[in-house]
Design an enzyme around this catalytic site. Structure first.
Site, mmCIF file in Angstrom:
data_model
loop_
_atom_site.group_PDB
_atom_site.id
_atom_site.type_symbol
_atom_site.label_atom_id
_atom_site.label_comp_id
_atom_site.label_asym_id
_atom_site.label_seq_id
_atom_site.Cartn_x
_atom_site.Cartn_y
_atom_site.Cartn_z
ATOM 1 N N TRP A 73 -5.641 -6.263 -2.078
ATOM 2 C CA TRP A 73 -6.060 -6.545 -0.594
ATOM 3 C C TRP A 73 -7.259 -7.480 -0.811
ATOM 4 O O TRP A 73 -8.255 -6.607 -1.186
ATOM 5 C CB TRP A 73 -5.991 -5.427 0.353
ATOM 6 C CG TRP A 73 -6.209 -5.796 1.680
ATOM 7 C CD1 TRP A 73 -5.541 -6.400 2.697
ATOM 8 C CD2 TRP A 73 -7.501 -5.575 2.375
ATOM 9 N NE1 TRP A 73 -6.002 -6.604 3.777
ATOM 10 C CE2 TRP A 73 -7.500 -6.168 3.680
ATOM 11 C CE3 TRP A 73 -8.747 -5.307 2.021
ATOM 12 C CZ2 TRP A 73 -8.538 -5.894 4.816
ATOM 13 C CZ3 TRP A 73 -9.987 -5.099 3.126
ATOM 14 C CH2 TRP A 73 -9.814 -5.588 4.210
ATOM 15 N N GLY A 111 -11.897 -1.112 -4.646
ATOM 16 C CA GLY A 111 -13.050 -0.756 -4.276
ATOM 17 C C GLY A 111 -13.817 -2.068 -4.215
ATOM 18 O O GLY A 111 -13.320 -3.103 -4.211
ATOM 19 N N GLU A 495 -6.205 2.269 22.378
ATOM 20 C CA GLU A 495 -5.125 2.170 21.440
ATOM 21 C C GLU A 495 -3.931 1.163 21.644
ATOM 22 O O GLU A 495 -3.579 0.480 20.633
ATOM 23 C CB GLU A 495 -4.740 3.462 21.152
ATOM 24 C CG GLU A 495 -3.380 3.877 20.079
ATOM 25 C CD GLU A 495 -3.694 3.307 18.916
ATOM 26 O OE1 GLU A 495 -2.910 3.511 18.110
ATOM 27 O OE2 GLU A 495 -4.889 3.243 18.553
#
Length: 622
Positions: A73, A111, A495
């Site tokens: 990603w 990371g 939400e």
């Protein structure tokens, strides 16, 4: 970031690596790749799906017992082939032809390396050539620059120079049956094989489902040396670790949980799994006792605390906002909810008698883990987590835990994880109320009865799907939407707006309904649909006034109303009637139509529902 798989074996591990990537697809990614040792470093990469990578590999040209694989990603560098993992090192320029200085280090990384620019400059000065914009390639070159025949020593030396978060898996063509893993701030596990002395590395036990259930969880700063028939670990100080310090645990990660079945998308499947997920989460709850929350000293902690601090991100943050209303109303305990990524970077006033509650689906969310550790560093050691993964870092690092039983959630946009979090938080509310002497036996019985009825109530709400599909056909033509709620249901409006923007890419915002006249009303036209959550509670009449404000400006309303609210359908007023009013637990019911609205709107617009652009399921970077 996103997913890591690695293996050392006597058999061909390419199918295992690909299968592991397929098991990790639910995390979200934009490129993928595999690297193996096959008379040197060989790799295949794709900016499409793992299925396309598997097609590349179907020729069988990559056949090896040592390899690593990754789903990426994008953080540093666009999702393009040259930025896809795995990355290879290349020796410093010496004036020879490129073919004469092949790479010897292959590496994957989750990371973010914060000092990558500084390290890149140092490595460029040494003659290293970079072919990507990633911070990961920096690590590969760094390890190469420190390699003197022992990969374990090179990685130990390299991590001393890294600032930020990382989980890495790395091998070297000069030591073809050796794999090194290291982690700091991002999860990494060791899988102990059952045959042939093989061992594995992965970012998630799910990647190894069906391969091994024997798992060692690496702790912060650990480095592991994986070879055929053996492995060993050192801690962040590079001191050897015994099997007692990092024990092997049996972890059952069922791959069958990821089957789509008769549903069109995983998100749809997971929306409809909520009655079962709630029933499983509440299984065994016979009464309100502190021991519902696993960990030592629960009764003492609940009795002694005088405030609650909730730390979470995204959807989990909105579940925490809902819980604030419950805890302050029912337990009468002051409660603060903080966005985890903001909390750790501001000056706050610590209170050692605060219960710090973290909420996370994966238990590995980097921002929430960092916020927890910050709170602990301030002396707030009474910690509790609501989490869906019993073996996660968050559960291990908090004193108390309530593990929800939502099961694996594949869709990036969270649904059943959210409602099971709410169930766990409502139990926490009742436990706190009891500890403070504010929960009568009658109230306990009433609340427990309502909770046990939730699965049935949710089934009735799911039956509203055909009406919601009709709404979605209207929404699919829009580019903006407003969501309104009051009190306990304002977080549910938040939400709902988040779900719509996540998967349909429609810009959506939520406001407390009373705030309309303080600015957002300027946006209201017939082109701006306004979704309103309208339960029959004490704020209903106030909410009706807000609806009139919208209608007077030509706005079109879409109202989720309890049956007895007397809100009627008319021109510009679309109404779906909820099956029953559910009191304090109403948020768990009202959020489900909003999930379905987002889902069917996204389907109508043709977006990738389960893997929305730019998003990842488990956010293990800051």
């Amino acid at each position: 970031m996103c997913g890591i798989v690695g293996a050392v074996s006597t058999r061909n591990i390419v199918p295992i690596l690909v299968q592991g990537l397929q098991r990790l697809e639910y995390r979200g990614y934009d490129s993928c790749g595999v690297a193996v040792y096959a008379n040197g470093l060989q790799r295949a990469r794709s900016t499409s799906r793992v299925a396309e990578l598997a097609e590349q590999l179907s020729s069988g040209k990559l056949d090896s017992g040592t390899g690593i694989a990754h789903t990426r990603w994008a953080t540093h560098g666009a999702p393009e082939m040259h930025n896809a993992h795995p990355h290879f090192s290349r020796g410093p320029k010496t004036g020879r032809e490129d073919a004469e200085r092949p790479g010897r280090i292959a590496l994957v990384h989750n990371g973010i390396i914060e000092n990558h620019d500084e390290l890149r400059a140092q490595l460029l000065a040494k003659g290293y050539e970079f072919t990507s914009q990633t911070d990961t390639e920096v690590i590969a070159h760094l390890v190469d620059s420190l390699y003197e025949g022992d990969l374990f020593e090179a990685v130990k030396a390299a991590v001393k120079h890294l600032q930020g978060a990382y989980a890495i898996a790395v091998f070297c063509k000069d030591e073809p049956h050796r794999l090194i893993g290291a982690r700091a701030g991002s999860p990494l596990i060791l899988g102990v094989g059952k045959e042939g002395g093989e061992h594995f590395l992965a970012s998630d036990a799910m990647a190894l489902a069906g391969v091994t259930d024997q798992i060692v969880y690496l702790e912060e700063g650990d480095i592991v040396d994986v070879q055929l028939g053996k492995y060993w670990l050192v801690d962040k100080g590079h001191k050897p670790l015994s099997p007692e310090q990092r024990p092997v645990k049996t972890v059952l990660a069922h791959s069958g949980a990821a089957e789509l079945g008769p549903y069109r998308h995983y998100m749809q499947k997971e929306i409809f799994e909520q009655p079962r997920a709630i029933a499983d989460t509440l299984e065994g709850v016979e009464g309100i006792v502190p021991e519902l929350f696993e960990g030592p000293g629960a009764a003492r902690i609940f009795k002694d605390i005088d405030s609650v601090l909730i730390l979470a991100c995204g959807t989990s943050y909105y579940s925490g906002c809902t819980a604030k209303y419950w805890i302050e109303s029912i337990a009468k305990v002051p409660t603060q909810v903080e966005v985890a990524s903001e909390y750790r970077y501001r000056d706050s006033v610590p209170n050692p008698r605060t219960l710090v509650v973290t909420i996370t689906q994966s238990g590995e969310t980097a921002d929430t883990l960092a916020a927890l550790r910050h709170a602990q560093s301030l002396g707030m050691t009474n910690t509790l987590t609501i989490c869906n993964v019993a073996t996660s870092a968050m559960v291990r690092e908090c004193k108390l835990s309530y593990v929800t039983r939502a099961g694996i959630e594949i869709g990036v946009a969270s649904t059943k994880a959210f409602t099971t979090q709410l169930a766990g938080l409502f139990l926490l509310t009742l436990v706190l109320a009891q500890a403070k002497g504010r929960l009568s036996e009658e109230d306990e019985a009433r609340h427990l009865k309502a909770m046990r009825h939730l699965p049935t109530a949710l089934q009735a709400v799911l039956a509203l799907e055909p009406q919601i599909i009709s709404w979605a056909e209207d929404f699919a033509k829009k580019e903006n939407a407003l969501f309104l709620g009051r009190g306990l249901h304002y977080p549910i409006a938040l939400e709902g707006a988040l779900k719509l923007k996540e998967i349909s890419y429609i810009h959506a915002e939520a406001y407390p309904a009373g705030e309309l006249k303080h600015g957002p009303l300027a946006l209201v036209t017939s082109a701006m649909p306004v979704v309103t959550v309208a339960p029959n509670d004490t704020l209903l009449e106030k909410l009706k006034s807000n609806l009139h404000e919208v209608r007077a400006r030509g706005g079109v309303l879409y109202v989720l109303a309890d049956d007895d609210t007397k809100i009627v359908r008319e021109e510009g007023m679309h109404v779906i009637r909820m099956p029953e009013h559910y009191g304090a637990l109403s948020p768990l019911l009202h959020v489900v139509p909003l999930q379905l609205l987002a889902y069917h709107t996204a389907c109508a617009r043709g977006t990738d529902v389960d893997k929305p652009r730019n998003l990842a399921k488990s956010v293990t970077v800051e």
